[in-house]
Design a protein around this motif. Structure first.
Motif, PDB file in Angstrom:
ATOM      1  N   ARG A  26      -0.303   6.447   7.740  1.00  0.00           N
ATOM      2  CA  ARG A  26      -1.418   6.647   6.808  1.00  0.00           C
ATOM      3  C   ARG A  26      -1.171   5.899   5.500  1.00  0.00           C
ATOM      4  O   ARG A  26      -2.080   5.283   4.933  1.00  0.00           O
ATOM      5  N   ASP A  27       0.059   5.940   4.993  1.00  0.00           N
ATOM      6  CA  ASP A  27       0.380   5.229   3.753  1.00  0.00           C
ATOM      7  C   ASP A  27       0.258   3.721   3.938  1.00  0.00           C
ATOM      8  O   ASP A  27      -0.194   3.009   3.032  1.00  0.00           O
ATOM      9  N   VAL A  28       0.678   3.228   5.090  1.00  0.00           N
ATOM     10  CA  VAL A  28       0.563   1.795   5.361  1.00  0.00           C
ATOM     11  C   VAL A  28      -0.899   1.377   5.388  1.00  0.00           C
ATOM     12  O   VAL A  28      -1.289   0.353   4.801  1.00  0.00           O
ATOM     13  N   LEU A  29      -1.739   2.158   6.038  1.00  0.00           N
ATOM     14  CA  LEU A  29      -3.168   1.836   6.107  1.00  0.00           C
ATOM     15  C   LEU A  29      -3.783   1.785   4.705  1.00  0.00           C
ATOM     16  O   LEU A  29      -4.535   0.860   4.371  1.00  0.00           O
ATOM     17  N   LYS A  30      -3.469   2.770   3.889  1.00  0.00           N
ATOM     18  CA  LYS A  30      -4.008   2.799   2.525  1.00  0.00           C
ATOM     19  C   LYS A  30      -3.542   1.583   1.726  1.00  0.00           C
ATOM     20  O   LYS A  30      -4.318   0.995   0.966  1.00  0.00           O
ATOM     21  N   THR A  31      -2.278   1.214   1.889  1.00  0.00           N
ATOM     22  CA  THR A  31      -1.742   0.082   1.138  1.00  0.00           C
ATOM     23  C   THR A  31      -2.376  -1.225   1.585  1.00  0.00           C
ATOM     24  O   THR A  31      -2.677  -2.095   0.758  1.00  0.00           O
ATOM     25  N   ILE A  32      -2.603  -1.379   2.878  1.00  0.00           N
ATOM     26  CA  ILE A  32      -3.257  -2.590   3.385  1.00  0.00           C
ATOM     27  C   ILE A  32      -4.646  -2.732   2.768  1.00  0.00           C
ATOM     28  O   ILE A  32      -5.026  -3.806   2.273  1.00  0.00           O
ATOM     29  N   VAL A  33      -5.397  -1.648   2.791  1.00  0.00           N
ATOM     30  CA  VAL A  33      -6.775  -1.696   2.291  1.00  0.00           C
ATOM     31  C   VAL A  33      -6.804  -1.985   0.795  1.00  0.00           C
ATOM     32  O   VAL A  33      -7.562  -2.836   0.324  1.00  0.00           O
ATOM     33  N   ALA A  34      -5.971  -1.275   0.031  1.00  0.00           N
ATOM     34  CA  ALA A  34      -5.954  -1.487  -1.419  1.00  0.00           C
ATOM     35  C   ALA A  34      -5.496  -2.896  -1.763  1.00  0.00           C
ATOM     36  O   ALA A  34      -6.049  -3.546  -2.665  1.00  0.00           O
TER      37      ALA A  34
END
Length: 391
Positions: A26-34
């Motif tokens: 979940r943290d990786v997904l958020k970081t990719i998007v941001a």
């Protein structure tokens, strides 16, 4: 190449380092998007991870407030342009997504989007997800953007943007794959540990219960002809039973719920209560405010007390509404479970305590430095409150 305020190699390097820093999916997904939204100077960004049923297992957005996201409604299905990127695995760069023949409209609360850039995130032949950007933030001054391949006009996103997002998507695939492997490894470790504990529990408790059974049989045979020896055997039965209980308790303490390890108390309670709300006729709700992480023993004790109190309310009280709240109070954290069910008289503590598991709940609270309060009356529902220091 120019990409707004975060252009250049430094910005790309920062984005890639940020993605590789996290291990939780979940943290990786958020970081990719941001990272994608900031790097390409877009108003909105999203990343969808498909499930096997025509929807998205996860869908992460950036640039949309929590209130907007709640108002938009359920996760989108795989249709239109989203489906094209997941199934055809090709980039999409559009001057106006609304004019694309595959466009199927948005929910009423969805923000308006015009120019659009999307790329699949791939690991070999597998499509791990799709990354979308919308509404390139145009500078107040400067040259116009070059024309898009579409004959409908100009496009905020350029070929350079597409190439840069492609580089980001390649590294996103690596980061996402690593995070998935990490989580899978952790799941296997937890499963192996639980299997080990189960074997130990079976062996230890089975031996104790076998000895207990033999000793009880011996006491039964001696009770008439040798009461003194029978009494001694019965004392041994009590000792063996206590030892078996201790073995069981020690194993249960080790078996801390995996969800607590991964998500923490607030998220675990919220998830479990959502499931109970769907499974029972009673309305079950949860609120949690300003609670920080607690020591593991306290979090588990609070979860177990909540589960016991919810079981009582849903199985025995006939409640129409059960409310669970977790919040800060002065220097402590308070769990409160309230129902509008039949209630009982707390003065009949021996009978009610055994029937409703109150003794166990009170032991859990006391064992973590906390206290348990029970308020109830016949016909007036029940409130069970557990308070622990900290949080």
């Amino acid at each position: 190449m120019s990409h707004g305020p975060r252009s250049g190699l430094t910005a790309v390097s920062s984005a890639l380092l940020a993605m590789s820093r996290h291990l939780e999916v979940r943290d990786v997904l958020k970081t990719i998007v941001a990272s994608a939204r900031e790097l390409l100077d877009a108003q909105y960004a999203a990343l969808g991870v498909p499930d096997d049923h025509g929807g998205f297992a996860q869908f992460v957005v950036d640039g949309v407030s929590d209130e907007q996201w709640k108002a938009i409604g359920p996760l989108p299905r795989q249709h239109g342009i989203l489906a094209a990127m997941l199934h055809e695995a090709t980039p999409e760069r559009l001057a106006d997504v609304r004019k694309d023949p595959r466009f199927g409209g948005w929910p009423s609360a969805h923000p308006d989007m015009v120019d659009f850039l999307g790329l699949p995130i791939r690991d070999g032949d597998e499509v791990l997800g799709a990354l979308f950007l919308a509404n390139k933030l145009r500078p107040a001054e400067g040259p116009p953007h070059p024309p898009c391949p579409e004959p409908t006009g100009t496009c905020g996103f350029t070929q350079d943007d597409e190439e840069l997002l492609g580089i980001l998507a390649q590294h996103a695939a690596i980061a996402l794959t690593n995070a998935r492997l990490y989580e899978r490894s952790r799941e296997l470790t937890i499963a192996e540990e639980r299997s080990r504990l189960a074997h130990e529990l079976h062996d230890a408790v089975s031996q104790k219960l076998f000895s207990l059974r033999l000793t009880a049989q011996a006491a039964t045979a001696l009770v008439d002809r040798d009461p003194a020896r029978a009494k001694g055997e019965l004392h041994q039965v009590a000792t063996l039973a206590a030892e078996a209980a201790d073995e069981l308790r020690a194993a249960v303490v080790e078996l801390r719920p995996a969800a607590l390890e991964e998500d923490g108390l607030v998220a675990t309670l919220r998830t479990q209560i959502q499931v109970l709300d769907r499974a029972h006729a009673a309305r079950v709700t949860f609120t949690g405010h300003g609670v920080k992480a607690l020591p593991a023993a306290q979090e588990e004790a609070m979860l177990r007390v909540a589960q016991e109190a919810l079981h009582n309310a849903l199985r025995h009280s006939g409640a129409e509404h059960v409310e669970v709240a977790l919040h800060r109070r002065d220097t402590g954290t308070v769990l409160r479970v309230t129902d509008d069910g039949s209630g009982f008289d707390p003065r009949t503590v021996r009978r009610a305590g055994r029937h409703l598991g109150l003794v166990s709940m009170r032991d859990r609270a006391n064992g973590t430095g906390g206290r348990l309060t029970v308020r109830s009356a016949p016909g007036e529902g029940t409130t069970i409150e557990m308070e622990v220091p900290g949080g």
